[in-house]
Design an enzyme around this catalytic site. Structure first.
Site, PDB file in Angstrom:
ATOM      1  N   GLY A  49     -41.072  -8.540  65.677  1.00 58.94           N
ATOM      2  CA  GLY A  49     -40.726  -9.342  64.520  1.00 58.94           C
ATOM      3  C   GLY A  49     -41.857 -10.286  64.184  1.00 58.94           C
ATOM      4  O   GLY A  49     -42.629 -10.693  65.064  1.00 58.94           O
ATOM      5  N   GLN A  54     -45.527 -17.532  60.498  1.00 58.94           N
ATOM      6  CA  GLN A  54     -46.469 -17.286  61.592  1.00 58.94           C
ATOM      7  C   GLN A  54     -47.843 -16.859  61.091  1.00 58.94           C
ATOM      8  O   GLN A  54     -48.812 -16.928  61.843  1.00 58.94           O
ATOM      9  CB  GLN A  54     -45.922 -16.216  62.537  1.00 58.94           C
ATOM     10  CG  GLN A  54     -44.708 -16.672  63.328  1.00 58.94           C
ATOM     11  CD  GLN A  54     -44.183 -15.545  64.168  1.00 58.94           C
ATOM     12  OE1 GLN A  54     -43.361 -14.748  63.716  1.00 58.94           O
ATOM     13  NE2 GLN A  54     -44.670 -15.458  65.394  1.00 58.94           N
ATOM     14  N   CYS A  94     -42.995 -14.524  72.082  1.00 64.04           N
ATOM     15  CA  CYS A  94     -43.336 -14.814  70.695  1.00 64.04           C
ATOM     16  C   CYS A  94     -44.816 -14.578  70.471  1.00 64.04           C
ATOM     17  O   CYS A  94     -45.643 -14.975  71.301  1.00 64.04           O
ATOM     18  CB  CYS A  94     -42.971 -16.262  70.376  1.00 64.04           C
ATOM     19  SG  CYS A  94     -43.313 -16.755  68.687  1.00 64.04           S
ATOM     20  N   LEU A  95     -45.155 -13.957  69.353  1.00 55.68           N
ATOM     21  CA  LEU A  95     -46.563 -13.714  69.030  1.00 55.68           C
ATOM     22  C   LEU A  95     -47.326 -15.023  68.819  1.00 55.68           C
ATOM     23  O   LEU A  95     -48.538 -15.061  68.987  1.00 55.68           O
ATOM     24  CB  LEU A  95     -46.671 -12.827  67.788  1.00 55.68           C
ATOM     25  CG  LEU A  95     -46.072 -11.427  67.928  1.00 55.68           C
ATOM     26  CD1 LEU A  95     -46.195 -10.665  66.614  1.00 55.68           C
ATOM     27  CD2 LEU A  95     -46.712 -10.666  69.064  1.00 55.68           C
ATOM     28  N   HIS A 136     -34.403 -15.452  66.048  1.00 56.64           N
ATOM     29  CA  HIS A 136     -35.719 -15.963  66.472  1.00 56.64           C
ATOM     30  C   HIS A 136     -36.636 -16.140  65.264  1.00 56.64           C
ATOM     31  O   HIS A 136     -37.259 -17.192  65.095  1.00 56.64           O
ATOM     32  CB  HIS A 136     -36.323 -14.984  67.478  1.00 56.64           C
ATOM     33  CG  HIS A 136     -37.707 -15.320  67.922  1.00 56.64           C
ATOM     34  ND1 HIS A 136     -37.977 -15.801  69.187  1.00 56.64           N
ATOM     35  CD2 HIS A 136     -38.903 -15.243  67.287  1.00 56.64           C
ATOM     36  CE1 HIS A 136     -39.288 -16.007  69.291  1.00 56.64           C
ATOM     37  NE2 HIS A 136     -39.867 -15.664  68.159  1.00 56.64           N
ATOM     38  N   GLU A 137     -36.720 -15.112  64.413  1.00 58.80           N
ATOM     39  CA  GLU A 137     -37.598 -15.187  63.243  1.00 58.80           C
ATOM     40  C   GLU A 137     -37.092 -16.204  62.225  1.00 58.80           C
ATOM     41  O   GLU A 137     -37.890 -16.890  61.579  1.00 58.80           O
ATOM     42  CB  GLU A 137     -37.773 -13.806  62.606  1.00 58.80           C
ATOM     43  CG  GLU A 137     -38.368 -12.739  63.510  1.00 58.80           C
ATOM     44  CD  GLU A 137     -39.662 -13.126  64.206  1.00 58.80           C
ATOM     45  OE1 GLU A 137     -40.433 -13.942  63.658  1.00 58.80           O
ATOM     46  OE2 GLU A 137     -39.912 -12.618  65.302  1.00 58.80           O
ATOM     47  N   HIS A 140     -38.345 -19.570  62.999  1.00 63.49           N
ATOM     48  CA  HIS A 140     -39.706 -19.795  62.492  1.00 63.49           C
ATOM     49  C   HIS A 140     -39.679 -20.299  61.049  1.00 63.49           C
ATOM     50  O   HIS A 140     -40.453 -21.181  60.683  1.00 63.49           O
ATOM     51  CB  HIS A 140     -40.538 -18.511  62.546  1.00 63.49           C
ATOM     52  CG  HIS A 140     -41.109 -18.211  63.882  1.00 63.49           C
ATOM     53  ND1 HIS A 140     -42.040 -19.019  64.504  1.00 63.49           N
ATOM     54  CD2 HIS A 140     -40.905 -17.177  64.720  1.00 63.49           C
ATOM     55  CE1 HIS A 140     -42.371 -18.493  65.664  1.00 63.49           C
ATOM     56  NE2 HIS A 140     -41.693 -17.376  65.819  1.00 63.49           N
TER      57      HIS A 140
END
Length: 170
Positions: A49, A54, A94-95, A136-137, A140
């Site tokens: 994701g 991000q 997480c990225l 999660h996204e 963000h």
């Protein structure tokens, strides 16, 4: 398509609250190219994701693909969770927080309303990994990271570990 730079914690831009995407934006070639670029960036990272926040685009949309074969790309524009049920603990990464994983408690099932890639209104009831990924996204998009669920001490340890990794990579 192009790779996009992913912001990393503790970059303050990750704390920016995203604004809604207008219906006029959705159909533009620039927006569709941005979606393609985000998928390429996410797949290459590799991740499941990626929220627009991000990649320093503070609009309310995200791309997700939780399939094993990376053949189920999904776009969620202006997502809104309208129902939640249950609870699950899932080890998240997480990225934007590379190499760090922690248990996070989230709803087990959610119903989410959103616009798809074509701007068509959708409502989807999901559970498991997809439900975790959407939540999660969406965090963000609200300027929240999974490390915010950790204790202040653990969050500080994550900052130090990432800073050390950046120094060693330089």
């Amino acid at each position: 398509m192009a790779q996009l730079p992913i912001l990393e914690f503790p970059d303050p831009r990750l704390r920016t609250r995203a604004v809604p995407v207008t219906p006029e934006e959705v159909g533009t070639p620039a927006f569709q190219t941005l979606l393609d670029d985000m998928f390429e960036t996410m797949y290459d990272a590799p991740g499941i994701g990626l929220a627009a926040s991000q990649v320093d685009v503070h609009k309310r949309f995200m791309v997700i693909d939780v399939s094993e074969e990376k053949g189920d790309p999904r776009v969620f524009i202006n997502p809104e969770i309208v129902d939640k049920a249950g609870e699950q603990v899932y080890q998240e990464g997480c990225l934007s927080v590379p190499g760090i994983f922690a248990d996070v408690t989230r709803a087990d099932e959610i119903t989410v309303r959103f616009l798809d890639r074509t701007g068509t209104a959708q409502e989807l009831h999901v559970d498991g990994l997809l439900a975790v990924c959407i939540q999660h996204e969406m965090d963000h998009l609200d300027g929240k990271l999974f490390v915010d669920y950790l204790s202040p001490l653990k969050r500080e340890m994550v900052k130090k570990k990432l800073a050390k990794a950046r120094r060693n990579a330089a």
